[in-house]
Write an enzyme that holds these catalytic residues in place. Structure first.
Site, PDB file in Angstrom:
ATOM      1  N   GLY A  16       0.841  -1.204   0.000  1.00 56.81           N
ATOM      2  CA  GLY A  16       0.000   0.000   0.000  1.00 56.81           C
ATOM      3  C   GLY A  16       0.869   1.245   0.000  1.00 56.81           C
ATOM      4  O   GLY A  16       1.892   1.283   0.676  1.00 56.81           O
ATOM      5  N   ARG A  26      13.226  10.318  -3.026  1.00 58.53           N
ATOM      6  CA  ARG A  26      14.099  11.474  -3.326  1.00 58.53           C
ATOM      7  C   ARG A  26      15.370  11.425  -2.477  1.00 58.53           C
ATOM      8  O   ARG A  26      16.485  11.627  -2.986  1.00 58.53           O
ATOM      9  CB  ARG A  26      13.313  12.756  -3.047  1.00 58.53           C
ATOM     10  CG  ARG A  26      14.123  14.035  -3.128  1.00 58.53           C
ATOM     11  CD  ARG A  26      13.204  15.202  -2.793  1.00 58.53           C
ATOM     12  NE  ARG A  26      13.882  16.479  -2.785  1.00 58.53           N
ATOM     13  CZ  ARG A  26      14.453  17.002  -1.718  1.00 58.53           C
ATOM     14  NH1 ARG A  26      14.461  16.342  -0.582  1.00 58.53           N
ATOM     15  NH2 ARG A  26      15.023  18.192  -1.793  1.00 58.53           N
ATOM     16  N   ARG A  77       0.746  -4.975  -5.237  1.00 57.31           N
ATOM     17  CA  ARG A  77       0.790  -6.084  -4.281  1.00 57.31           C
ATOM     18  C   ARG A  77       1.039  -7.311  -5.164  1.00 57.31           C
ATOM     19  O   ARG A  77       0.153  -7.712  -5.901  1.00 57.31           O
ATOM     20  CB  ARG A  77      -0.526  -6.203  -3.523  1.00 57.31           C
ATOM     21  CG  ARG A  77      -0.844  -4.960  -2.668  1.00 57.31           C
ATOM     22  CD  ARG A  77      -1.963  -5.256  -1.704  1.00 57.31           C
ATOM     23  NE  ARG A  77      -2.490  -4.050  -1.057  1.00 57.31           N
ATOM     24  CZ  ARG A  77      -1.951  -3.486   0.015  1.00 57.31           C
ATOM     25  NH1 ARG A  77      -0.857  -3.991   0.545  1.00 57.31           N
ATOM     26  NH2 ARG A  77      -2.509  -2.425   0.567  1.00 57.31           N
ATOM     27  N   ASP A 132      -0.364   2.077   8.583  1.00 58.16           N
ATOM     28  CA  ASP A 132      -0.891   1.239   9.675  1.00 58.16           C
ATOM     29  C   ASP A 132      -0.052   1.311  10.956  1.00 58.16           C
ATOM     30  O   ASP A 132      -0.533   0.976  12.032  1.00 58.16           O
ATOM     31  CB  ASP A 132      -0.968  -0.230   9.230  1.00 58.16           C
ATOM     32  CG  ASP A 132      -1.987  -0.453   8.125  1.00 58.16           C
ATOM     33  OD1 ASP A 132      -2.633   0.530   7.708  1.00 58.16           O
ATOM     34  OD2 ASP A 132      -2.131  -1.608   7.682  1.00 58.16           O
ATOM     35  N   MET A 174      -8.439   3.091   8.846  1.00 56.04           N
ATOM     36  CA  MET A 174      -7.752   1.939   8.232  1.00 56.04           C
ATOM     37  C   MET A 174      -6.838   1.231   9.230  1.00 56.04           C
ATOM     38  O   MET A 174      -6.617   1.702  10.338  1.00 56.04           O
ATOM     39  CB  MET A 174      -6.945   2.392   7.031  1.00 56.04           C
ATOM     40  CG  MET A 174      -7.701   2.362   5.739  1.00 56.04           C
ATOM     41  SD  MET A 174      -6.584   2.634   4.335  1.00 56.04           S
ATOM     42  CE  MET A 174      -7.640   2.075   3.016  1.00 56.04           C
ATOM     43  N   ARG A 176      -4.916  -2.793   8.583  1.00 60.69           N
ATOM     44  CA  ARG A 176      -5.268  -4.169   8.195  1.00 60.69           C
ATOM     45  C   ARG A 176      -5.501  -5.078   9.400  1.00 60.69           C
ATOM     46  O   ARG A 176      -6.496  -5.770   9.478  1.00 60.69           O
ATOM     47  CB  ARG A 176      -4.158  -4.745   7.324  1.00 60.69           C
ATOM     48  CG  ARG A 176      -4.507  -6.049   6.642  1.00 60.69           C
ATOM     49  CD  ARG A 176      -3.337  -6.588   5.891  1.00 60.69           C
ATOM     50  NE  ARG A 176      -2.936  -5.717   4.798  1.00 60.69           N
ATOM     51  CZ  ARG A 176      -3.513  -5.708   3.612  1.00 60.69           C
ATOM     52  NH1 ARG A 176      -4.499  -6.521   3.353  1.00 60.69           N
ATOM     53  NH2 ARG A 176      -3.105  -4.895   2.664  1.00 60.69           N
ATOM     54  N   ARG A 216     -24.657  12.377  30.304  1.00 61.02           N
ATOM     55  CA  ARG A 216     -23.741  13.387  30.848  1.00 61.02           C
ATOM     56  C   ARG A 216     -23.874  14.728  30.125  1.00 61.02           C
ATOM     57  O   ARG A 216     -23.111  15.644  30.340  1.00 61.02           O
ATOM     58  CB  ARG A 216     -22.298  12.880  30.770  1.00 61.02           C
ATOM     59  CG  ARG A 216     -21.974  11.910  31.897  1.00 61.02           C
ATOM     60  CD  ARG A 216     -20.539  11.407  31.825  1.00 61.02           C
ATOM     61  NE  ARG A 216     -20.393  10.449  30.739  1.00 61.02           N
ATOM     62  CZ  ARG A 216     -19.428  10.468  29.827  1.00 61.02           C
ATOM     63  NH1 ARG A 216     -18.549  11.426  29.829  1.00 61.02           N
ATOM     64  NH2 ARG A 216     -19.356   9.551  28.901  1.00 61.02           N
ATOM     65  N   ARG A 250     -24.798   7.831  12.406  1.00 63.64           N
ATOM     66  CA  ARG A 250     -24.315   7.985  11.024  1.00 63.64           C
ATOM     67  C   ARG A 250     -22.932   7.335  10.929  1.00 63.64           C
ATOM     68  O   ARG A 250     -22.210   7.281  11.918  1.00 63.64           O
ATOM     69  CB  ARG A 250     -24.200   9.460  10.630  1.00 63.64           C
ATOM     70  CG  ARG A 250     -25.550  10.160  10.471  1.00 63.64           C
ATOM     71  CD  ARG A 250     -26.290   9.686   9.242  1.00 63.64           C
ATOM     72  NE  ARG A 250     -27.528  10.417   9.017  1.00 63.64           N
ATOM     73  CZ  ARG A 250     -28.724  10.123   9.531  1.00 63.64           C
ATOM     74  NH1 ARG A 250     -28.834   9.083  10.355  1.00 63.64           N
ATOM     75  NH2 ARG A 250     -29.774  10.837   9.243  1.00 63.64           N
TER      76      ARG A 250
HETATM   77  O1  F6P Z   1      -1.652  -1.481   4.702  1.00 59.22           O
HETATM   78  C1  F6P Z   1      -2.228  -0.279   4.338  1.00 59.22           C
HETATM   79  C2  F6P Z   1      -3.699  -0.422   4.090  1.00 59.22           C
HETATM   80  O2  F6P Z   1      -4.228   0.833   3.740  1.00 59.22           O
HETATM   81  C3  F6P Z   1      -4.499  -1.037   5.224  1.00 59.22           C
HETATM   82  O3  F6P Z   1      -4.761  -0.101   6.243  1.00 59.22           O
HETATM   83  C4  F6P Z   1      -5.727  -1.534   4.510  1.00 59.22           C
HETATM   84  O4  F6P Z   1      -6.313  -2.628   5.195  1.00 59.22           O
HETATM   85  C5  F6P Z   1      -5.183  -1.989   3.174  1.00 59.22           C
HETATM   86  O5  F6P Z   1      -3.947  -1.300   3.001  1.00 59.22           O
HETATM   87  C6  F6P Z   1      -6.073  -1.697   1.991  1.00 59.22           C
HETATM   88  O6  F6P Z   1      -5.473  -2.233   0.874  1.00 59.22           O
HETATM   89  P1  F6P Z   1      -5.890  -1.915  -0.633  1.00 59.22           P
HETATM   90  O7  F6P Z   1      -5.341  -0.555  -0.970  1.00 59.22           O
HETATM   91  O8  F6P Z   1      -5.244  -2.986  -1.417  1.00 59.22           O
HETATM   92  O9  F6P Z   1      -7.368  -1.893  -0.666  1.00 59.22           O
END
Ligand code: F6P
Length: 326
Positions: A16, A26, A77, A132, A174, A176, A216, A250
């Site tokens: 990612g 750079r 990937r 992450d 996000m 993973r 509260r 929401r």
């Molecule tokens: O590892 C980075 C990340 O953005 C994770 O937080 C998320 O689960 C995953 O990649 C999403 O992957 P993709 O971009 O392949 O959907």
């Protein structure tokens, strides 16, 4: 001018993307050139390595990259690289192109790939870059600070409307397998509650926290839900809608917005420091290591150690969110 060294460095980004990857590229390219080393930019991560997608890069090729999000080297990937055949093809390409050392920029999967190459005799140094923040051996990976700032701006905006309408917002971040972004977001955005994989919870407990906030006298409730939490965000929203918790619900899924954007000052500096150090240690002859931020210093960590551990969210921070939510 000193004579050119007999060394060709390859650089790639994989997995990612993360803000600050370009600032890292750079730094790597320009440090190599400053050391009279030739640089081959490898497009499309390990996939491009297998295909031999290489191109010589000069100082101007990374001009303007510092402030750009994404990766100018592109990323993939690669399923093929997970197989021995793909790895053999990659090594053949490295040898054919005369690459003497590789700098690999990415998250835990990318760094595992770097270790595989190093174990097969390729000189490799890794740089952690993933929003992450789940890479072991570094306090911060490149991109995390920018992602947190993006989350913070989004939740600040959501709070305005949540408060005007007396609503509860479930905001999905996000990660993973890690709740790092969610927990940190909980602190910096003043959330009422955080759901993260490190601390499984129940719909009832979430409902209690919201009812309590309502009693509260709060005008809204912000619940940060990690992508990897044990309860799915939309399921939670449906369940809460069926209960009378005081506020209407929401959902906002921040998604890939967190991965884009111009890197923050922190990420640019981290990218520069890690990029420079990675080239230096490579030229010193080190291999199978990653550069990491430990305390205020850039440390060298064996890749074997990095990939055999997982960094999870800090539970002290998790406690802090709920204490400060009073
Ligand atoms: O590892 C980075 C990340 O953005 C994770 O937080 C998320 O689960 C995953 O990649 C999403 O992957 P993709 O971009 O392949 O959907």
């Amino acid at each position: 001018m000193n004579a050119k060294r007999d060394f060709t460095l390859g650089v790639l980004t994989s997995g990612g993307d993360a803000p600050g990857m370009n600032a890292t590229i750079r730094a790597v390219v320009r440090t190599a050139l400053a050391n009279k080393v030739e640089v081959l930019g490898i497009q499309n991560g390990y996939e491009g390595l297998i295909n031999g997608e290489f191109q010589f890069w000069g100082a101007r090729d990374v001009g303007g990259a510092l402030r750009r999000g994404g990766t100018i080297l592109q990323t993939r990937r690669s399923k093929r690289f997970m197989e021995p055949r793909g790895q053999r093809d990659a090594i053949r390409r490295i040898n054919e192109a005369g690459i003497n050392g590789l700098v690999v920029i990415g998250g835990d999967g990318t760094l595992s790939g770097a270790h595989v190459l190093a174990q097969q005799g390729i000189q490799v140094v890794g740089i952690p870059a993933s929003i992450d923040n789940d890479v072991w051996g570094t306090n911060m990976s490149i991109g995390v600070d920018t992602a947190l700032n993006t989350i913070m701006r989004a939740v600040d905006n959501l709070r305005d409307t949540a408060s005007s309408h007396n609503r509860v917002f479930l905001v999905e971040t996000m990660g993973r397998g890690s709740g790092y972004l969610a927990v940190l977001a909980g602190i910096i955005c003043g959330a009422e509650m955080v759901l993260c994989p490190e601390v499984p919870t129940t719909v009832e407990k979430v409902a209690e926290a919201i009812e309590d906030a309502y009693r509260r006298g709060k005008t809204h409730a912000i619940i940060i839900v990690a992508e990897a939490a044990n309860i799915h965000t939309t399921d939670l929203a449906h369940a809460l809608d069926e209960m009378d918790v005081g506020f209407k619900t929401r959902v906002t899924i921040l998604g890939h917005i967190q991965r884009g954007g111009s890197p923050t000052a922190f990420d640019r500096l981290l990218a520069a420091r890690m990029g420079v150090k990675a080239v230096q240690v490579l030229l010193e002859g080190q291999t199978d290591v990653m550069v990491g931020l430990q305390g205020r210093e850039i440390a060298i960590v064996p890749l074997k150690e990095v990939i055999s551990h997982k960094r999870s969210a800090n539970l002290e921070y998790y406690e802090m969110v709920h204490m400060l939510a009073q």
